[in-house]
Scaffold this active site. Structure first.
Site, PDB file in Angstrom:
ATOM      1  N   HIS A  24       0.841  -1.208   0.000  1.00 15.61           N
ATOM      2  CA  HIS A  24       0.000   0.000   0.000  1.00 15.61           C
ATOM      3  C   HIS A  24       0.874   1.255   0.000  1.00 15.61           C
ATOM      4  CE1 HIS A  24      -3.651   2.367   1.290  1.00 15.61           C
ATOM      5  NE2 HIS A  24      -2.684   3.181   1.685  1.00 15.61           N
ATOM      6  N   GLU A  25       1.820   1.319   0.937  1.00 15.59           N
ATOM      7  CA  GLU A  25       2.657   2.510   1.048  1.00 15.59           C
ATOM      8  C   GLU A  25       3.646   2.614  -0.107  1.00 15.59           C
ATOM      9  OE1 GLU A  25       2.046   4.911   3.035  1.00 15.59           O
ATOM     10  OE2 GLU A  25       0.503   3.820   4.127  1.00 15.59           O
ATOM     11  N   HIS A  28       1.996   4.184  -3.082  1.00 16.03           N
ATOM     12  CA  HIS A  28       1.949   5.651  -2.994  1.00 16.03           C
ATOM     13  C   HIS A  28       3.269   6.248  -3.453  1.00 16.03           C
ATOM     14  CE1 HIS A  28      -1.917   6.080  -1.136  1.00 16.03           C
ATOM     15  NE2 HIS A  28      -1.582   5.512   0.009  1.00 16.03           N
TER      16      HIS A  28
END
Length: 218
Positions: A24-25, A28
């Site tokens: 997820h990170e 980004h």
């Protein structure tokens, strides 16, 4: 919950949680660099190393508390990836794609865990089949929860960033002012069960999608 069941839950959930927060990170960070901001890359956050993304409270303490509390769903977050939105080539427009990259990664992982679950549901019983089945179910659950949670339109959640990117300038500035208090608001919603009420209908839609995919393996 007795100690053996608690340890078993940690073993089942640890890998799916680490994958869910790390990708997820990292998503980004990759998206931010793609749209012109190298901040996360320069700070070593554009990585699949989970240690770089772990938040002691949100990634470790809170999920463990959720596992201990009966009737609660697994909840948590990672250390946010630093993004200089002003450094994006088109800050207002690109902000939404950087924000959506994280939940998008969770959607992909949900589908991958669903495929694994579909394969092991009908596999012959063996030493690794049952724990892999439990881990795949955990992976589906965690990624659905993280995806829906992050899409709630409260800054600094991803949904809040998307909302800010879509609103007219004056309204966007007003919503952005909520950001310093966003996590406090989120915890209040969690402990009052309002967050659960908001999230469940959307979670059920994705569980329905998972069930339909699993029928293909029957």
């Amino acid at each position: 919950m007795d100690i053996s069941a608690f340890i078993q839950n940690i073993c089942i959930y640890a890998l799916p949680v680490l994958f869910a927060i790390t990708l997820h990170e990292a998503a980004h960070a990759f998206a931010a660099r793609h749209f012109g901001d190298p901040t996360a890359y320069l700070m070593g956050r554009m990585t699949l190393n989970p240690v770089k993304h772990i938040d002691p409270f949100g990634t470790i303490a809170l999920p463990l508390l959720c596992l201990l509390l009966p009737g609660s769903f697994l909840f948590g977050w990672a250390k946010p990836v630093p993004v200089n939105f002003a450094g994006l080539r088109n800050p207002k427009k690109d902000m939404r794609w950087v924000a959506l990259a994280g939940p998008g990664a969770n959607l992909v992982m949900m589908l991958l865990w669903t495929l694994i679950l579909g394969l092991v549901l009908h596999a012959a019983e063996g030493d690794f089949v049952y724990p892999l089945r439990q881990m795949a179910q955990a992976g589906v659950q965690i990624n659905i929860v993280l995806m829906i949670l992050n899409l709630i339109p409260i800054p600094p959640l991803d949904g809040g960033r998307v909302l800010v990117s879509l609103l007219p300038e004056k309204a966007a500035r007003t919503v952005a002012k909520v950001e310093p208090y966003g996590m406090i608001l989120l915890l209040v919603l969690m402990f009052t069960k309002v967050l659960f009420i908001i999230m469940v209908p959307f979670m059920n839609l994705f569980y329905l999608l998972v069930q339909n995919i699993l029928r293909l393996f029957a």
